[in-house]
Design a protein around this motif. Structure first.
Motif, PDB file in Angstrom:
ATOM      1  N   GLY A   1       0.820  -1.206   0.000  1.00  0.00           N
ATOM      2  CA  GLY A   1       0.000   0.000   0.000  1.00  0.00           C
ATOM      3  C   GLY A   1       0.852   1.253   0.000  1.00  0.00           C
ATOM      4  N   TYR A   2       0.237   2.364  -0.321  1.00  0.00           N
ATOM      5  CA  TYR A   2       1.001   3.593  -0.492  1.00  0.00           C
ATOM      6  C   TYR A   2       0.464   4.751   0.337  1.00  0.00           C
ATOM      7  CZ  TYR A   2       3.300   1.085  -4.183  1.00  0.00           C
ATOM      8  OH  TYR A   2       4.036   0.160  -4.871  1.00  0.00           O
ATOM      9  N   HIS A   3      -0.813   5.017   0.304  1.00  0.00           N
ATOM     10  CA  HIS A   3      -1.348   6.058   1.167  1.00  0.00           C
ATOM     11  C   HIS A   3      -2.800   5.762   1.469  1.00  0.00           C
ATOM     12  CE1 HIS A   3      -3.305   7.716  -2.380  1.00  0.00           C
ATOM     13  NE2 HIS A   3      -3.859   8.674  -1.662  1.00  0.00           N
ATOM     14  N   ILE A   4      -3.244   6.290   2.601  1.00  0.00           N
ATOM     15  CA  ILE A   4      -4.617   6.062   3.031  1.00  0.00           C
ATOM     16  C   ILE A   4      -5.219   7.403   3.450  1.00  0.00           C
ATOM     17  CG2 ILE A   4      -4.248   3.684   3.766  1.00  0.00           C
ATOM     18  CD1 ILE A   4      -4.034   4.637   6.585  1.00  0.00           C
ATOM     19  N   THR A   5      -6.543   7.465   3.419  1.00  0.00           N
ATOM     20  CA  THR A   5      -7.268   8.656   3.827  1.00  0.00           C
ATOM     21  C   THR A   5      -7.888   8.431   5.200  1.00  0.00           C
ATOM     22  OG1 THR A   5      -7.782   9.221   1.521  1.00  0.00           O
ATOM     23  CG2 THR A   5      -9.148  10.230   3.228  1.00  0.00           C
ATOM     24  N   LEU A   6      -7.704   9.383   6.080  1.00  0.00           N
ATOM     25  CA  LEU A   6      -8.311   9.347   7.401  1.00  0.00           C
ATOM     26  C   LEU A   6      -9.276  10.524   7.516  1.00  0.00           C
ATOM     27  CD1 LEU A   6      -5.166   8.579   9.608  1.00  0.00           C
ATOM     28  CD2 LEU A   6      -6.843   6.956   8.698  1.00  0.00           C
ATOM     29  N   ASP A   7     -10.563  10.223   7.596  1.00  0.00           N
ATOM     30  CA  ASP A   7     -11.535  11.293   7.738  1.00  0.00           C
ATOM     31  C   ASP A   7     -11.626  11.723   9.198  1.00  0.00           C
ATOM     32  OD1 ASP A   7     -13.074   9.364   9.011  1.00  0.00           O
ATOM     33  OD2 ASP A   7     -14.492   9.120   7.359  1.00  0.00           O
TER      34      ASP A   7
ATOM     35  N   PRO B   1     -10.270  -0.569  -2.016  1.00  0.00           N
ATOM     36  CA  PRO B   1      -9.805   0.787  -1.719  1.00  0.00           C
ATOM     37  C   PRO B   1     -10.549   1.878  -2.477  1.00  0.00           C
ATOM     38  CG  PRO B   1      -8.278  -0.297  -3.220  1.00  0.00           C
ATOM     39  CD  PRO B   1      -9.296  -1.335  -2.830  1.00  0.00           C
ATOM     40  N   THR B   2     -11.611   1.549  -3.179  1.00  0.00           N
ATOM     41  CA  THR B   2     -12.293   2.504  -4.042  1.00  0.00           C
ATOM     42  C   THR B   2     -13.092   3.563  -3.291  1.00  0.00           C
ATOM     43  OG1 THR B   2     -13.985   0.780  -4.267  1.00  0.00           O
ATOM     44  CG2 THR B   2     -12.427   1.053  -6.092  1.00  0.00           C
ATOM     45  N   ALA B   3     -13.222   3.436  -1.970  1.00  0.00           N
ATOM     46  CA  ALA B   3     -13.871   4.487  -1.187  1.00  0.00           C
ATOM     47  C   ALA B   3     -12.881   5.180  -0.267  1.00  0.00           C
ATOM     48  CB  ALA B   3     -15.040   3.932  -0.378  1.00  0.00           C
ATOM     49  N   GLY B   4     -11.663   4.674  -0.183  1.00  0.00           N
ATOM     50  CA  GLY B   4     -10.651   5.281   0.672  1.00  0.00           C
ATOM     51  C   GLY B   4     -11.014   5.257   2.146  1.00  0.00           C
TER      52      GLY B   4
END
Length: 414
Positions: free
Chosen positions: A40-46, A328-331
């Motif tokens: 993996g490379y990056h993730i989104t944290l809401d 991962p299509t919704a992050g």
């Protein structure tokens, strides 16, 4: 109370950190020998994921995370393109967004630091069960079993723990094979530099080919201006891209190719589908060693289908992708695992304080986890189905739900 966590990914480490912070006797086991050696490379944290993390880790860990994260509010609006690079529409205004993007490696290293010596690397778990006294235990391929009051499986899509509880796999292929890589923004031509810009975007082409280009800049777009705290492995404007094709014998076989060969094969696939050469520059100029392939797996989107344990709630449970494997299509997959960890910590703390039994705590935790899992899976699978529906013609209108990737309605034309 002694708690064993199987799996040292984002969810397992987040739980381990929270349990250690609250004074529990916890051990986290992972087969990796280096926390930086992660896919993996990056993730989104809401905002919800960040709030959960604040319950799990010390304030200084959160400060270092924010100093190493790229703020979505500092990006331009996301974009839709066609296969020729023509702009079709924009996503929403991000100026009020509290979400951040962060390198997966960076987040995992921070969480591992928070877990400290409770993290045991290089430990291969072969199964779970119960000892002679009825206590749950973890079995290893190369060590004696370890017993505890509670065992939690955070061991991902192919979870040993979830399979034990459900009696069968808890997810299946989603129908898409993904390929990803990293490209420095400075390595692109001036034209692509301008077209892509400091934003993320998604391009859709014929035969369900898609290319997501995510923008990550933890220095220029940092969520917290504190260079002395920064530890991001990304040190300049970078595009983290993801190519997607329908699963087939041909696309599946590409996953075994080494980076440079895989990079060339991907370019060939897009060219066969008529993509303009300049739209492929982000792949062509990527670091070959960063290019890799993976299968998208997904659990059911129905809450009642998640965590289908044959024996009901007990002293062995699971969280994150082990239960609600999410493309991962919704992050949102990593964020959901973090929220699972914070929820389980809250319920287990009630047991420690004598206000709940362990079985009741696990029951209430799993009920909430099913709802969270259903929410993120529904969003992710809408995008997967939308991509798969774009076959040889793109004449019909397509609506994309609100996600960190893109949140806009756009009409796609061939």
């Amino acid at each position: 109370m002694r708690v064993l966590v199987v799996g040292g990914g984002i969810g397992g480490l987040a739980l381990g950190a929270g349990l250690r912070r609250r004074g529990f006797d916890v051990a986290v086991f992972d087969r990796d020998t280096d926390v930086a050696a992660t896919g993996g490379y990056h993730i989104t944290l809401d905002e919800r994921a960040q709030s959960a993390l604040r319950d799990l880790v010390e304030p200084q860990i959160m400060q270092r995370l924010l100093a190493s994260g790229s703020a979505l509010r500092l990006r331009e609006r996301d974009a839709f393109w066609d296969r020729r690079g023509r702009l079709l529409g924009h996503g929403p205004d991000l100026s009020d967004s509290a979400s951040i993007d962060v390198d997966r490696i960076t987040l995992r290293m921070l969480l591992a630091e928070a877990v400290g010596d409770c993290l045991h690397l290089g430990r291969n778990v072969s199964g779970v069960g119960h000892d002679d006294h009825g206590a749950p235990q973890v079995l290893f391929t190369d060590a004696a079993p370890v017993s505890a009051d509670l065992v939690v499986g955070a061991d991902g899509t192919h979870s040993v723990v979830a399979r034990h509880l459900a009696g069968s796999p808890t997810n299946s292929p989603a129908g898409i094979i993904g390929f990803s890589g990293r490209t420095l923004r400075r390595d692109l031509s001036p034209g692509e530099h301008r077209r892509l810009g400091p934003r993320s975007g998604l391009a859709i082409g014929p035969r369900a080919g898609a290319l997501y280009v995510g923008f990550l800049d933890p220095v220029g777009n940092t969520a917290l201006d504190a260079p002395e705290l920064r530890m991001s492995v990304t040190t300049g404007p970078t595009y983290i891209w993801g190519a997607m094709f329908p699963e087939s014998a041909g696309t599946d076989s590409l996953r075994n190719l080494p980076g440079g060969e895989l990079q060339a094969a991907l370019l060939g696939r897009f060219r066969e589908r008529g993509w303009a050469e300049h739209t492929l520059e982000v792949i062509a100029r990527a670091d070959p060693h960063s290019v890799a392939g993976f299968r998208f797996n997904a659990a059911s989107t129905r809450a009642e289908d998640l965590a289908p344990w044959t024996a009901g709630p007990g002293r062995i449970t699971a969280l994150g992708d082990a239960v609600h494997a999410t493309p991962p299509t919704a992050g949102m997959g990593a964020g959901a695992a973090i929220r699972d960890a914070a929820s389980l910590l809250t319920h287990v703390s009630a047991v420690a304080h004598g206000t709940a039994t362990l079985t009741d705590a696990v029951h209430h935790f799993e009920a909430g986890m099913r709802r969270r899992g259903s929410e993120v899976l529904t969003l992710a699978m809408k995008t997967v189905r939308w991509i798969l529906a774009t076959d040889t013609t793109l004449g019909a209108a397509a609506t994309v739900v609100s996600t960190p990737i893109l949140a806009a309605a756009a009409r796609l034309r061939h």
